[in-house]
Design a protein around this motif. Structure first.
Motif, PDB file in Angstrom:
ATOM      1  N   ASP A   1       0.838  -1.199   0.000  1.00  0.00           N
ATOM      2  CA  ASP A   1       0.000   0.000   0.000  1.00  0.00           C
ATOM      3  C   ASP A   1       0.875   1.252   0.000  1.00  0.00           C
ATOM      4  OD1 ASP A   1      -2.279  -1.447  -0.071  1.00  0.00           O
ATOM      5  OD2 ASP A   1      -2.925  -1.013   1.974  1.00  0.00           O
TER       6      ASP A   1
ATOM      7  N   HIS B   1      -8.750  -0.863  -3.039  1.00  0.00           N
ATOM      8  CA  HIS B   1      -9.372   0.150  -3.892  1.00  0.00           C
ATOM      9  C   HIS B   1      -9.034  -0.029  -5.371  1.00  0.00           C
ATOM     10  CE1 HIS B   1      -9.778   2.004   0.040  1.00  0.00           C
ATOM     11  NE2 HIS B   1     -10.535   2.952  -0.453  1.00  0.00           N
TER      12      HIS B   1
ATOM     13  N   ARG C   1      -3.679   1.110  -3.198  1.00  0.00           N
ATOM     14  CA  ARG C   1      -4.295   0.485  -2.023  1.00  0.00           C
ATOM     15  C   ARG C   1      -5.063  -0.722  -2.532  1.00  0.00           C
ATOM     16  NH1 ARG C   1      -7.609   4.809   1.295  1.00  0.00           N
ATOM     17  NH2 ARG C   1      -7.855   3.016   2.681  1.00  0.00           N
TER      18      ARG C   1
END
Length: 698
Positions: free
Chosen positions: A240, A248, A245
């Motif tokens: 991340d 996402h 991320r």
């Protein structure tokens, strides 16, 4: 360090940036009235679109969470960056050179500038490096692996497959030669920190670029090739970072986005090669999660692309027919048929009811994943896998029941006990009842036996009921916030509390002609300022308005310089108005800017009231500014009628004030003077009314 970006350069970027294109990269927008577009808000979870975009004004606003602003504000919110970085990011996108106060051109800044843009440049450069290595002698193992999965060289180029060399610092040295610092490599997740310095994050692996919906590389996924790899994991993903991320991102979203929006379908697979196999087999809506299970954030991305509010306030839930498509709208998961796949299917039950109502499961015979299925049985088998997908609820319940021999009473009870906890997790009460009845018939037991077990499991699991099919109010947040929760946790929750407080109070209601007139005038002034007659506008004062917010708005217009000149750029007019209004009025201005006016459409292109017709030739450093558009006759007439009503009301208030004053005075000169003033006001008012009623106001 570089100074502020010069104002003229900011306006160049504002003029060049197309708000519709930028927003629609992550939100499926649908026309809604004259020049307006509506979609699901990307900044809070919602099921009915309250996110409004007016491309011609360069303004967006969400009536759900209250966020809004111009194109820069949208980029700031979506990318989690500041204003300067948003300008720089858009300048890069539209190839506009920026100049900075006291430091000359952007070329003189060295490595200053947006950290995010530098990280994006680094990941793009890393992708070029990996792709350049795939045909090297060392990458033979990578080519064999891909060829063994029935992927050609052209296929690998299409999906961006690359190779990370086995050495410790091949990529580090390459990026350093391109001007990137060690810290930038670490921040982009391309390098690790060791005792003797940094070294490559990916080594001796085949790589896939993980991109956002606009095609920007955010990170990478990499598969193990060699037994002596010090990292035991078969797949490794970028950690991340500011860009990446895992909860996402969806691999392949850049390739599948257009098809997902068109077909209102998405296929969720479990691996990078599965995405490749699906697309090559003609299933062009396939995407994959990256090192994590499909979760709520992924569901938000998908929902924004497949949402359908074509019937307005009526919420469309469940698989729906899509014009020109054989399959209904659906979200298809390709789980394995084994225990792990069934566990993954149960995990999906945690998603919201509306999403699950159109969720399907596709399981191939012999539990083959899409890539293996394509190898063994060809492209047609892969397409058929999706076509024959079953609803998620049916799949999980049937899986539980099929473990028992229901020819025997004990088997029936076992099936009841196994399926009841699964059915109990269906939050929607109407679906809960239907599936309870369906399971009772399938097992062959009385309905009350099944219902008793389901209700018992529901209480034990503390399942919160939901109604996936309930109509959603326009201003309703994704979830009703609890009073005990922190109202500042997120804008949507705070906005929902504010809206509820307003809706529940009984001491101040607004639904009258005065409010409507003032609101409509301010919306017209903001959206089409050239429709406002300057002569009539000059007769207005702050006392022409009685609603406090519109009195403040009138002052804000004055603070912004009054009516804009005809050569004022559209974006600059909105910027000046928001700046003058300050934080208190920013949301009001945004709401009024996207509020539909009761007027016929002024026409427009696929992206709303077309930006191009408003480019009236003013060149600013090579970029034509988007000027305030000329109003239509209907807009001029409407603005004039509103103006006359406001001025007429002002006359009425002045006459009333004069008469009240007269009533307090004895006969004499002052009283006669007031009587003369009243006569003049009445005459002016009568003349004004005759103009509008005779359609003489222009």
């Amino acid at each position: 360090m570089a100074g502020m970006i010069k104002k003229e350069d900011v306006e160049k970027v504002r003029a060049a940036a197309d708000l519709y294109d930028i927003v629609s990269a992550s939100v499926a927008l649908k026309p809604s009235g004259s020049g307006n577009f509506v979609g699901l808000c990307p900044f809070h979870d919602e099921k009915t679109g309250s996110f409004n975009v007016r491309p011609s004004l360069g303004v967006w606003h969400c009536f759900g969470c209250g966020l809004g602003g111009d194109v820069f504000k949208f980029v700031e919110q979506s990318e989690n960056i500041d204003f300067r970085e948003a300008v720089e990011l858009l300048a890069d996108k539209y190839h506009i050179e920026l100049h900075y106060e006291n430091t000359g051109s952007g070329a003189d800044r060295g490595h200053a500038g947006s950290k995010r843009s530098r990280l994006l440049e680094a990941t793009e450069e890393a992708q070029r490096f990996f792709v350049s290595q795939i045909m090297s002698k060392e990458a033979l193992a990578a080519r064999k692996l891909l060829a063994g999965r029935n992927f050609t060289q052209a296929d690998c180029e299409r999906f961006g497959c690359g190779y990370a060399p086995r050495g410790w610092d091949n990529l580090v040295r390459y990026l350093a030669s391109k001007g990137f610092t060690h810290q930038e490599m670490l921040d982009a997740g391309l390098a690790r920190q060791g005792q003797r310095g940094i070294y490559d994050y990916f080594r001796g692996r085949v790589t896939w670029p993980i991109r956002d919906s606009t095609g920007r590389t955010l990170g990478f996924g990499a598969r193990k090739l060699y037994e002596d790899d010090q990292i035991a994991a078969k797949y490794v993903n970028t950690p991340d970072t500011q860009l990446y991320r895992k909860t996402h991102v969806l691999y392949g979203i850049d390739l599948a986005k257009a098809a997902i929006v068109k077909k209102r379908q998405v296929v969720i697979v479990e691996g990078y090669t599965d995405v490749m196999a699906m697309h090559l087999a003609g299933v062009d809506t396939a995407v994959a999660t990256c090192g994590t299970a499909f979760g709520a954030e992924h569901a938000k991305i998908v929902r924004r692309l497949i949402a359908d509010d074509s019937l307005g306030a009526i919420q469309l839930i469940g698989p729906r027919k899509v014009a020109g498509q054989a399959l209904s709208s659906r979200v298809v998961f390709t789980f394995d048929g084994d225990a792990a796949g069934q566990k993954a299917a149960l995990h999906a039950f945690g998603l919201d009811s509306a999403f699950l109502s159109q969720t399907f499961v596709a399981v191939a015979d012999d539990n083959l994943d899409p890539c293996d299925l394509r190898i063994e049985r060809g492209d047609r088998a892969v397409a058929a896998l999706v076509e024959h997908a079953r609803p998620l609820y049916d799949f999980v319940i049937e899986t539980a029941i099929n473990r028992f021999d229901t020819a025997f009473t004990t088997g029936q009870m076992g099936a009841v006990k196994a399926s009841a906890p699964v059915i109990a997790q269906i939050r929607d009460r109407s679906l809960l009842d239907l599936y309870t009845r369906k399971a009772a018939r399938r097992i062959g037991v009385d309905l009350d036996v099944m219902q008793r077990e389901v209700e018992s499991a529901r209480r034990r699991l503390n399942v919160r009921p939901d109604d996936a099919y309930a109509p959603r109010r326009r201003f309703e947040a994704a979830q009703e916030p609890e009073r005990a929760a922190d109202p500042y946790a997120n804008p949507a929750a705070r906005r929902a509390l504010e809206r509820r407080d307003v809706a529940e109070q009984t001491y101040y209601r607004i639904d009258d002609s005065v409010f409507i007139c003032e609101q409509q005038f301010m919306a017209t002034l903001i959206q089409v300022p050239r429709a406002v007659n300057p002569t009539l506008f000059a007769q207005l004062g702050v006392d022409s308005f009685i609603v406090p917010v519109f009195r403040a708005m009138f002052d804000a217009v004055a603070a912004a310089g009054g009516l804009p000149s005809t050569d004022t750029p559209q974006g600059l007019w909105m910027h000046n108005l928001v700046k003058a209004g300050g934080p208190m009025l920013e949301q009001v201005i945004n709401e009024l800017a996207v509020m539909p006016l009761p007027l016929p459409s002024s026409g427009g292109s696929a992206s709303g009231e077309s930006r191009q017709p408003f480019r009236e030739g003013q060149e600013v450093g090579g970029v034509a500014a988007v000027q305030l558009r000329a109003p239509t006759p209907a807009e001029v007439q409407y603005a004039s009628e509103l103006l006359v009503r406001l001025i007429d009301m002002d006359y009425m208030r002045r006459v009333a004030a004069a008469r009240r004053r007269m009533a307090q005075l004895p006969d004499g000169g002052e009283k006669f003077a007031l009587l003369g003033s009243i006569a003049k006001l009445e005459a002016a008012r009568k003349d004004l009314q005759s103009q509008v009623y005779n359609n003489n106001v222009a």
